[in-house]
Design a protein around this motif. Structure first.
Motif, PDB file in Angstrom:
ATOM      1  N   ASP A  99       0.761  -1.208   0.049  1.00 39.71           N
ATOM      2  CA  ASP A  99       0.165  -0.171  -0.164  1.00 39.71           C
ATOM      3  C   ASP A  99       0.963   1.222  -0.037  1.00 39.71           C
ATOM      4  OD1 ASP A  99      -2.950   1.244   1.991  1.00 39.71           O
ATOM      5  OD2 ASP A  99      -2.177   1.687   0.014  1.00 39.71           O
ATOM      6  N   VAL A 100       0.940   1.854  -1.238  1.00 36.29           N
ATOM      7  CA  VAL A 100       1.898   2.984  -1.144  1.00 36.29           C
ATOM      8  C   VAL A 100       0.786   4.258  -1.635  1.00 36.29           C
ATOM      9  CG1 VAL A 100       2.416   2.720  -3.835  1.00 36.29           C
ATOM     10  CG2 VAL A 100       4.071   3.992  -2.223  1.00 36.29           C
ATOM     11  N   GLU A 101       1.186   5.556  -1.292  1.00 37.38           N
ATOM     12  CA  GLU A 101       0.615   6.514  -1.756  1.00 37.38           C
ATOM     13  C   GLU A 101       1.785   7.596  -1.876  1.00 37.38           C
ATOM     14  OE1 GLU A 101      -2.779   7.692   0.166  1.00 37.38           O
ATOM     15  OE2 GLU A 101      -2.838   9.768  -0.256  1.00 37.38           O
ATOM     16  N   GLY A 102       2.348   7.835  -3.160  1.00 37.79           N
ATOM     17  CA  GLY A 102       3.532   8.680  -3.406  1.00 37.79           C
ATOM     18  C   GLY A 102       4.614   7.927  -4.308  1.00 37.79           C
ATOM     19  N   SER A 103       5.659   8.045  -3.785  1.00 40.42           N
ATOM     20  CA  SER A 103       6.803   7.527  -4.523  1.00 40.42           C
ATOM     21  C   SER A 103       6.886   5.970  -4.105  1.00 40.42           C
ATOM     22  CB  SER A 103       8.025   8.197  -4.318  1.00 40.42           C
ATOM     23  OG  SER A 103       9.304   7.360  -4.823  1.00 40.42           O
ATOM     24  N   TRP A 104       7.044   5.100  -5.108  1.00 36.78           N
ATOM     25  CA  TRP A 104       7.273   3.664  -5.004  1.00 36.78           C
ATOM     26  C   TRP A 104       8.623   3.514  -4.296  1.00 36.78           C
ATOM     27  CZ3 TRP A 104       4.127  -0.374  -8.089  1.00 36.78           C
ATOM     28  CH2 TRP A 104       2.631   0.125  -8.325  1.00 36.78           C
ATOM     29  N   MET A 105       9.625   4.282  -4.579  1.00 34.61           N
ATOM     30  CA  MET A 105      10.829   3.989  -4.349  1.00 34.61           C
ATOM     31  C   MET A 105      11.417   4.783  -2.857  1.00 34.61           C
ATOM     32  SD  MET A 105      12.650   4.472  -7.980  1.00 34.61           S
ATOM     33  CE  MET A 105      13.974   3.740  -7.353  1.00 34.61           C
ATOM     34  N   ARG A 106      10.025   5.387  -2.229  1.00 34.01           N
ATOM     35  CA  ARG A 106      10.524   6.046  -0.998  1.00 34.01           C
ATOM     36  C   ARG A 106      10.028   5.149   0.226  1.00 34.01           C
ATOM     37  NH1 ARG A 106       9.673  11.418  -2.570  1.00 34.01           N
ATOM     38  NH2 ARG A 106       7.339  11.035  -2.099  1.00 34.01           N
ATOM     39  N   SER A 107      10.692   4.877   1.133  1.00 33.74           N
ATOM     40  CA  SER A 107      10.002   3.826   2.018  1.00 33.74           C
ATOM     41  C   SER A 107       8.873   4.638   2.775  1.00 33.74           C
ATOM     42  CB  SER A 107      11.275   3.510   3.151  1.00 33.74           C
ATOM     43  OG  SER A 107      11.843   4.411   3.625  1.00 33.74           O
ATOM     44  N   THR A 108       9.125   5.988   3.267  1.00 32.43           N
ATOM     45  CA  THR A 108       8.216   6.560   4.046  1.00 32.43           C
ATOM     46  C   THR A 108       6.906   6.782   3.433  1.00 32.43           C
ATOM     47  OG1 THR A 108       9.028   8.448   3.014  1.00 32.43           O
ATOM     48  CG2 THR A 108       9.818   7.695   5.275  1.00 32.43           C
ATOM     49  N   ASP A 109       6.448   6.609   2.081  1.00 30.01           N
ATOM     50  CA  ASP A 109       5.201   6.473   1.397  1.00 30.01           C
ATOM     51  C   ASP A 109       4.563   5.042   1.352  1.00 30.01           C
ATOM     52  OD1 ASP A 109       6.146   8.913  -1.103  1.00 30.01           O
ATOM     53  OD2 ASP A 109       5.894   9.198   0.994  1.00 30.01           O
ATOM     54  N   TRP A 110       5.312   4.229   1.950  1.00 33.03           N
ATOM     55  CA  TRP A 110       4.605   2.526   2.260  1.00 33.03           C
ATOM     56  C   TRP A 110       3.954   2.520   3.476  1.00 33.03           C
ATOM     57  CZ3 TRP A 110       4.057  -0.963  -2.017  1.00 33.03           C
ATOM     58  CH2 TRP A 110       4.724  -0.662  -3.061  1.00 33.03           C
ATOM     59  N   ARG A 111       2.818   2.036   3.444  1.00 28.07           N
ATOM     60  CA  ARG A 111       1.951   2.056   4.625  1.00 28.07           C
ATOM     61  C   ARG A 111       2.227   0.730   5.811  1.00 28.07           C
ATOM     62  NH1 ARG A 111      -4.831   2.511   4.710  1.00 28.07           N
ATOM     63  NH2 ARG A 111      -4.913   2.546   7.233  1.00 28.07           N
ATOM     64  N   TYR A 112       2.247  -0.437   4.863  1.00 21.28           N
ATOM     65  CA  TYR A 112       2.385  -1.532   5.855  1.00 21.28           C
ATOM     66  C   TYR A 112       3.924  -2.280   5.727  1.00 21.28           C
ATOM     67  CZ  TYR A 112      -2.723  -1.027   5.865  1.00 21.28           C
ATOM     68  OH  TYR A 112      -4.002  -0.406   6.100  1.00 21.28           O
ATOM     69  N   TRP A 113       4.157  -2.784   6.835  1.00 19.03           N
ATOM     70  CA  TRP A 113       5.402  -3.568   6.877  1.00 19.03           C
ATOM     71  C   TRP A 113       5.808  -4.708   7.419  1.00 19.03           C
ATOM     72  CZ3 TRP A 113       9.704  -1.345   3.845  1.00 19.03           C
ATOM     73  CH2 TRP A 113       9.291  -0.080   3.588  1.00 19.03           C
ATOM     74  N   GLY A 114       6.286  -5.662   6.948  1.00 25.01           N
ATOM     75  CA  GLY A 114       6.714  -6.934   7.475  1.00 25.01           C
ATOM     76  C   GLY A 114       7.840  -6.608   8.581  1.00 25.01           C
ATOM     77  N   GLN A 115       8.235  -7.815   9.112  1.00 22.57           N
ATOM     78  CA  GLN A 115       9.151  -7.862  10.320  1.00 22.57           C
ATOM     79  C   GLN A 115      10.621  -7.966   9.920  1.00 22.57           C
ATOM     80  OE1 GLN A 115       8.565  -7.039  13.864  1.00 22.57           O
ATOM     81  NE2 GLN A 115       6.749  -6.653  12.778  1.00 22.57           N
ATOM     82  N   GLY A 116      10.774  -8.244   8.570  1.00 22.93           N
ATOM     83  CA  GLY A 116      11.773  -8.656   7.868  1.00 22.93           C
ATOM     84  C   GLY A 116      12.512  -9.797   7.875  1.00 22.93           C
ATOM     85  N   THR A 117      13.204 -10.164   7.121  1.00 23.02           N
ATOM     86  CA  THR A 117      13.978 -11.470   6.951  1.00 23.02           C
ATOM     87  C   THR A 117      15.284 -11.521   6.579  1.00 23.02           C
ATOM     88  OG1 THR A 117      13.855 -13.802   5.923  1.00 23.02           O
ATOM     89  CG2 THR A 117      13.335 -12.027   4.477  1.00 23.02           C
ATOM     90  N   GLN A 118      16.283 -11.841   7.221  1.00 21.01           N
ATOM     91  CA  GLN A 118      17.908 -11.606   7.098  1.00 21.01           C
ATOM     92  C   GLN A 118      18.275 -12.484   5.763  1.00 21.01           C
ATOM     93  OE1 GLN A 118      20.118  -9.823   8.961  1.00 21.01           O
ATOM     94  NE2 GLN A 118      21.246 -10.147   7.287  1.00 21.01           N
ATOM     95  N   VAL A 119      19.010 -11.746   5.183  1.00 17.91           N
ATOM     96  CA  VAL A 119      19.700 -12.163   4.090  1.00 17.91           C
ATOM     97  C   VAL A 119      21.105 -12.095   4.020  1.00 17.91           C
ATOM     98  CG1 VAL A 119      20.142 -12.354   1.370  1.00 17.91           C
ATOM     99  CG2 VAL A 119      17.740 -12.227   2.266  1.00 17.91           C
ATOM    100  N   THR A 120      22.147 -13.313   4.138  1.00 18.79           N
ATOM    101  CA  THR A 120      23.322 -13.026   4.215  1.00 18.79           C
ATOM    102  C   THR A 120      24.111 -13.714   3.481  1.00 18.79           C
ATOM    103  OG1 THR A 120      23.084 -12.737   6.818  1.00 18.79           O
ATOM    104  CG2 THR A 120      25.311 -13.250   5.973  1.00 18.79           C
ATOM    105  N   VAL A 121      24.996 -12.960   2.478  1.00 19.16           N
ATOM    106  CA  VAL A 121      25.688 -13.543   1.583  1.00 19.16           C
ATOM    107  C   VAL A 121      27.405 -13.412   1.795  1.00 19.16           C
ATOM    108  CG1 VAL A 121      26.234 -13.409  -0.918  1.00 19.16           C
ATOM    109  CG2 VAL A 121      23.968 -12.671  -0.143  1.00 19.16           C
ATOM    110  N   SER A 122      27.735 -14.607   1.757  1.00 21.23           N
ATOM    111  CA  SER A 122      29.133 -14.726   1.830  1.00 21.23           C
ATOM    112  C   SER A 122      29.900 -14.703   0.901  1.00 21.23           C
ATOM    113  CB  SER A 122      29.423 -15.978   2.793  1.00 21.23           C
ATOM    114  OG  SER A 122      29.298 -17.165   2.142  1.00 21.23           O
ATOM    115  N   SER A 123      31.324 -14.387   0.816  1.00 21.07           N
ATOM    116  CA  SER A 123      32.277 -14.061  -0.489  1.00 21.07           C
ATOM    117  C   SER A 123      33.010 -15.214  -0.168  1.00 21.07           C
ATOM    118  CB  SER A 123      33.055 -12.844  -0.398  1.00 21.07           C
ATOM    119  OG  SER A 123      33.578 -13.016   1.165  1.00 21.07           O
TER     120      SER A 123
END
Length: 123
Positions: A99-123
């Motif tokens: 649910d975005v109102e405004g710029s799709w690339m700006r985090s503050t314009d999005w309304r709902y968020w999940g808790q996040g999932t960690q992605v770790t890439v090793s070299s």
């Protein structure tokens, strides 16, 4: 009530792949655009990708173009992020959003968020 739940993160070697999923479990049906942002330690949350309700319009950050693919299954209220050719600089917590109102690339314009999932890439 909107409840976004991410899954699919983990540890992978550079060049590997992961597929993130995000279920909107709080609603039976949504027409919201959905997207993914990420946040690395000490850095601001940054746009990764987004998709319109129909899936016809997709957007990507320049840093992931050609490597990541966003898609959605509206019957399952789920959005996916297929990540290929992962690099150490992709390491971050990935957040699903809706649910975005405004710029799709700006985090503050999005309304709902999940808790996040960690992605770790090793070299």
């Amino acid at each position: 009530q909107v409840q976004l739940v991410e899954s699919g993160g983990g540890l992978v070697q550079a060049g590997g792949s992961l597929r993130l999923s995000c279920v909107d479990s709080g609603r039976t049906f949504t027409t919201d655009p959905m997207g993914w942002f990420r946040q690395a330690p000490g850095k601001e949350r940054e746009f990764v990708s987004s998709v319109s309700w129909t899936g016809a319009s997709t957007f990507y950050a320049d840093s992931v173009k050609g490597r990541f693919t966003i898609s959605r299954d509206n019957a399952k209220n789920t959005v996916y992020l297929q990540m290929n050719d992962l690099k150490p600089e992709d390491t971050a917590v990935y957040f699903c959003t809706a649910d975005v109102e405004g710029s799709w690339m700006r985090s503050t314009d999005w309304r709902y968020w999940g808790q996040g999932t960690q992605v770790t890439v090793s070299s």
